[in-house]
Design a protein around this motif. Sequence first.
Motif, short mmCIF file in Angstrom:
data_model
loop_
_atom_site.label_atom_id
_atom_site.label_comp_id
_atom_site.label_asym_id
_atom_site.label_seq_id
_atom_site.Cartn_x
_atom_site.Cartn_y
_atom_site.Cartn_z
N PRO A 190 0.82 -1.23 0.00
CA PRO A 190 0.00 0.00 0.00
C PRO A 190 0.84 1.27 0.00
N LEU A 191 1.92 1.29 0.79
CA LEU A 191 2.76 2.49 0.84
C LEU A 191 3.46 2.72 -0.49
N ALA A 192 3.92 1.64 -1.13
CA ALA A 192 4.57 1.80 -2.43
C ALA A 192 3.60 2.36 -3.47
N HIS A 193 2.37 1.84 -3.47
CA HIS A 193 1.38 2.34 -4.42
C HIS A 193 1.05 3.81 -4.18
N LEU A 194 0.78 4.17 -2.93
CA LEU A 194 0.39 5.55 -2.63
C LEU A 194 1.55 6.52 -2.84
N THR A 195 2.77 6.06 -2.60
CA THR A 195 3.93 6.92 -2.85
C THR A 195 4.10 7.16 -4.35
N ALA A 196 3.92 6.12 -5.15
CA ALA A 196 3.99 6.29 -6.60
C ALA A 196 2.90 7.23 -7.09
N VAL A 197 1.69 7.10 -6.53
CA VAL A 197 0.61 8.01 -6.90
C VAL A 197 0.97 9.44 -6.51
N ARG A 198 1.55 9.61 -5.32
CA ARG A 198 1.94 10.95 -4.87
C ARG A 198 3.00 11.56 -5.79
N LEU B 142 10.44 13.68 -1.80
CA LEU B 142 10.30 12.34 -2.36
C LEU B 142 11.53 11.94 -3.17
N ARG B 143 12.09 12.90 -3.90
CA ARG B 143 13.30 12.59 -4.67
C ARG B 143 14.43 12.14 -3.75
N LEU B 144 14.58 12.81 -2.61
CA LEU B 144 15.63 12.42 -1.67
C LEU B 144 15.40 11.03 -1.12
N GLN B 145 14.15 10.73 -0.85
CA GLN B 145 13.85 9.45 -0.24
C GLN B 145 13.86 8.30 -1.24
N VAL C 197 14.11 11.44 19.38
CA VAL C 197 14.86 12.45 18.64
C VAL C 197 14.41 12.38 17.19
N PHE C 198 14.29 13.57 16.56
CA PHE C 198 13.80 13.67 15.19
C PHE C 198 14.92 14.11 14.26
N PHE C 199 15.04 13.41 13.11
CA PHE C 199 15.98 13.80 12.06
C PHE C 199 15.17 14.20 10.83
N ILE C 200 15.50 15.34 10.23
CA ILE C 200 14.73 15.87 9.10
C ILE C 200 15.31 15.28 7.81
N ALA C 201 14.57 14.38 7.19
CA ALA C 201 15.01 13.81 5.92
C ALA C 201 14.68 14.74 4.76
N SER C 202 13.54 15.43 4.85
CA SER C 202 13.17 16.42 3.84
C SER C 202 12.17 17.38 4.47
N GLY C 203 12.09 18.60 3.91
CA GLY C 203 11.15 19.58 4.41
C GLY C 203 11.80 20.57 5.36
N GLU D 22 7.25 21.88 -5.26
CA GLU D 22 8.66 21.54 -5.46
C GLU D 22 9.27 20.99 -4.17
N SER D 23 8.91 21.59 -3.03
CA SER D 23 9.44 21.11 -1.75
C SER D 23 9.00 19.68 -1.49
N ALA D 24 7.70 19.40 -1.71
CA ALA D 24 7.20 18.04 -1.50
C ALA D 24 7.85 17.06 -2.47
N LEU D 25 8.07 17.51 -3.71
CA LEU D 25 8.69 16.65 -4.71
C LEU D 25 10.15 16.39 -4.38
#
Length: 837
Positions: free
Chosen positions: A571-579, A631-634, A745-751, A625-628
Amino acid sequence: MDIVILTTIIAALFLVIGLAEPLATRLRLPYSVILAGLGIMIGVAASFFLRTELTDALNPVAEAILALPIRSNVFLYVFLPTLLFQVTLGMNLRRMLDDWVPILVLAVVAVVVATLSVGYALAWTGALPLAACLLVGAIVSTTDPSAVVSIFRSLSAPRRLTRIIEGESLLNDAAAIALFGLFMGFVMLGVPDPNPVDALARFPLLMAGGALTGWLAARAALWLMALFAAWERAQISISVALPYLAYIVAEQSIGASGVIAVVSAGLTLNLAAPGRLRPQAWANMREVWDLLAHWAGALIFILAALLIPRLLEKVRMEDIGLVAVVILAAAGARAVILFGLLPLLTALRLSPAVERPYRVAILWGGLRGAVTLALALAVTESFRVPDGIQRVVGILATGFTLFTLVVQGTTLRAMICRLGLDRLSPIDEALSRQVVAVALQTVREDLGRTTGNYELSHDIVRAEAKRFGDRLDQAVKHADARAEILERDRVTLGLIALAGHERDTILARVRERTISARMAEQVITDAERLIEASRTAGRSGYQRAARQSIAYGRVFRAAVVLNNRLGLSAPLAHLTAVRFEHLLSQRLILRDLGAFIDRRIRRIHGRRVAELLRDLLARRIEGVESALDGLRLQYPGYAEKLERRFIRRTALRLEEREYVTMREDGLIGAEVHTSLMADIARRRAATEARPRLDIAPQRTELIRQLPLFSDLDEAGLRRLSRALATRYVNPGDLLMRKDTQANSVFFIASGAVEVERAGETWRLGRGEMFGQMGVLMRKTRVAEARAIAPSTLLVLDEARFRRLLQRSAALREAVRQSAGKRGIDPEALFSGARQGA
């Protein structure tokens, strides 16, 4: 019956259908009311000619009309699946979800309440057993939307009101027919006083069985359609078979609700078919179903109305009183739901508000129609139902239907006008005046050039120019846009126009096949939300809808939980591809809107409004662009696959255009053109499939890109990847609250994240962390953190963070620098960390 006479009658009925629509428009009455009236007139005329001694010439025709095989099964198995299936194909399901609470309340709760109210009211005032009274309640609880929706659309009533009516009528047919089946069984078995609780307990099983049957049937139909991708007529033929087979299997083989099966099949096809079928095939399929439903709806009304004189032949005076009881009980039950339950749900924040004029229109628009008459006919046909019950049920259902059609149907238009739902809002009225003024100015300029090219008589040109100029002057005088409208309202108007152009641009890209059909509905829904949000809340509504279009929804978050806790990654792979595809499609559309602002909005609303809209558009593009980028980083490389797919689709569109031009210029013949088009169709079908996204190894790749973990070996990276939890957050989400226990502890991967502490505010971006000070100092948090962009966070619990701190020199150095900025002694932190470890 003679085949010639039968064919003549059928042809005559289609002639009546053809004449009824223009007659309804001329008389300003609902189309279904005209059809019912014509049907009653035909039935009365047939009975009259059989009984009169004036002439016998028309007796064969009259006998054939009265002998038509009008049975309840014809309505329920032939006409009803057609109507329900067409409605589901034409619905915008994503917009319906915005009002799913009021729709479900009206479609299910209101039906149950109306059934019980009518049933017990009749039981208290009449001599019928309770089972028969509840049966009448189920029969009259379903509404018919055709008349109401046609009036709403002819008066330009709010779209939301039309959506609620359509959604209610689609689902309440299923609920009412399911209840009808339950109470009909009690009546035939001779159970006089059934327990409504026991009856309603079987209701979910009927619904669930029907929903599963419809879903499986639709999936099988989609599989067949995919096999026959090159044969559009075969696909349409399969779609015609689908609702009838789903209905029959559910009713006859499983004992579930056939209506629910049809609705479920239609909804499944609505959601999945645009991504499986070619856009033109999908459009043609819906056109075929529109025509089938038009004929079925008209025939069911005429044929049901033919029965009304027959059903009312044995009316007694006391029956009129019972009809009045049904009318009052049904109206009272509907009013309780509309003016009691819905406002209560809104006050509890469980439902969006439904304005009072809308609720009044829904109350008065609760017309009954062919489904009610068909269910009543099923009762009168059954030999297992006592004669007395047959007569009363037929009279009550028919009398109630006639009341809603004659009284409510003929006055509904006036009611809507009285409520003001036919009038444009002040903003829309001002916009229309502005648009007329600008359009006339453009037309006058173009007209001057055109008349000059044709060398028309100077006197004629001058006379017509004066006439046209007078109209232009009157329009400008009537509506000077900048004098009559506040700047705030002009901004709202500009946003509505901008969102409307965005929707038009999306449709153009879909026709060009630049945007895939499966993505088209989602981005069109986003544009429609922007339009309505701008109408209701202006700039703030537009911005809120824009943020919502790129936000992580509840379904996405649920998929994250399934992936993290249960290891279900599909499900996560499908929804991420849709996003991914959604964001890329949005970026493509938004890039084209700037020219519209400069070319049209600036001319209508002025420079300041145009500049403000450009700023809002720039912020939307930045958010996308920020949201994209996150996803590109991840998921590095996947965006490039989608972009290559987009380039291939664009190249195919351009290639197709060249072949069409060559064919029109006579450079290639029909045979060559057909062969080239078939080759393009095959290559285009290959680009329809979205590239597969594998999310399994992506978190390790993401961690490897963060400088904080640069000194970890491969084994350490894999261990850390298993320990970290991924969290997707939207702008404005509170991530860390003051005065709470620090345990992660939180690490910022994107955003981006904004942290506030003791009146100081600072922003953190990709690769940075927060929350570590509270963990190391073993104190409650003194800072508050909030996301300011769509962000992906990696979360590590306290124990693992302490162990990681001992192994990673880069992480220790980052903690030292962060502590120094806050005036905290780093050595005190690390001593606490060693003690904790």
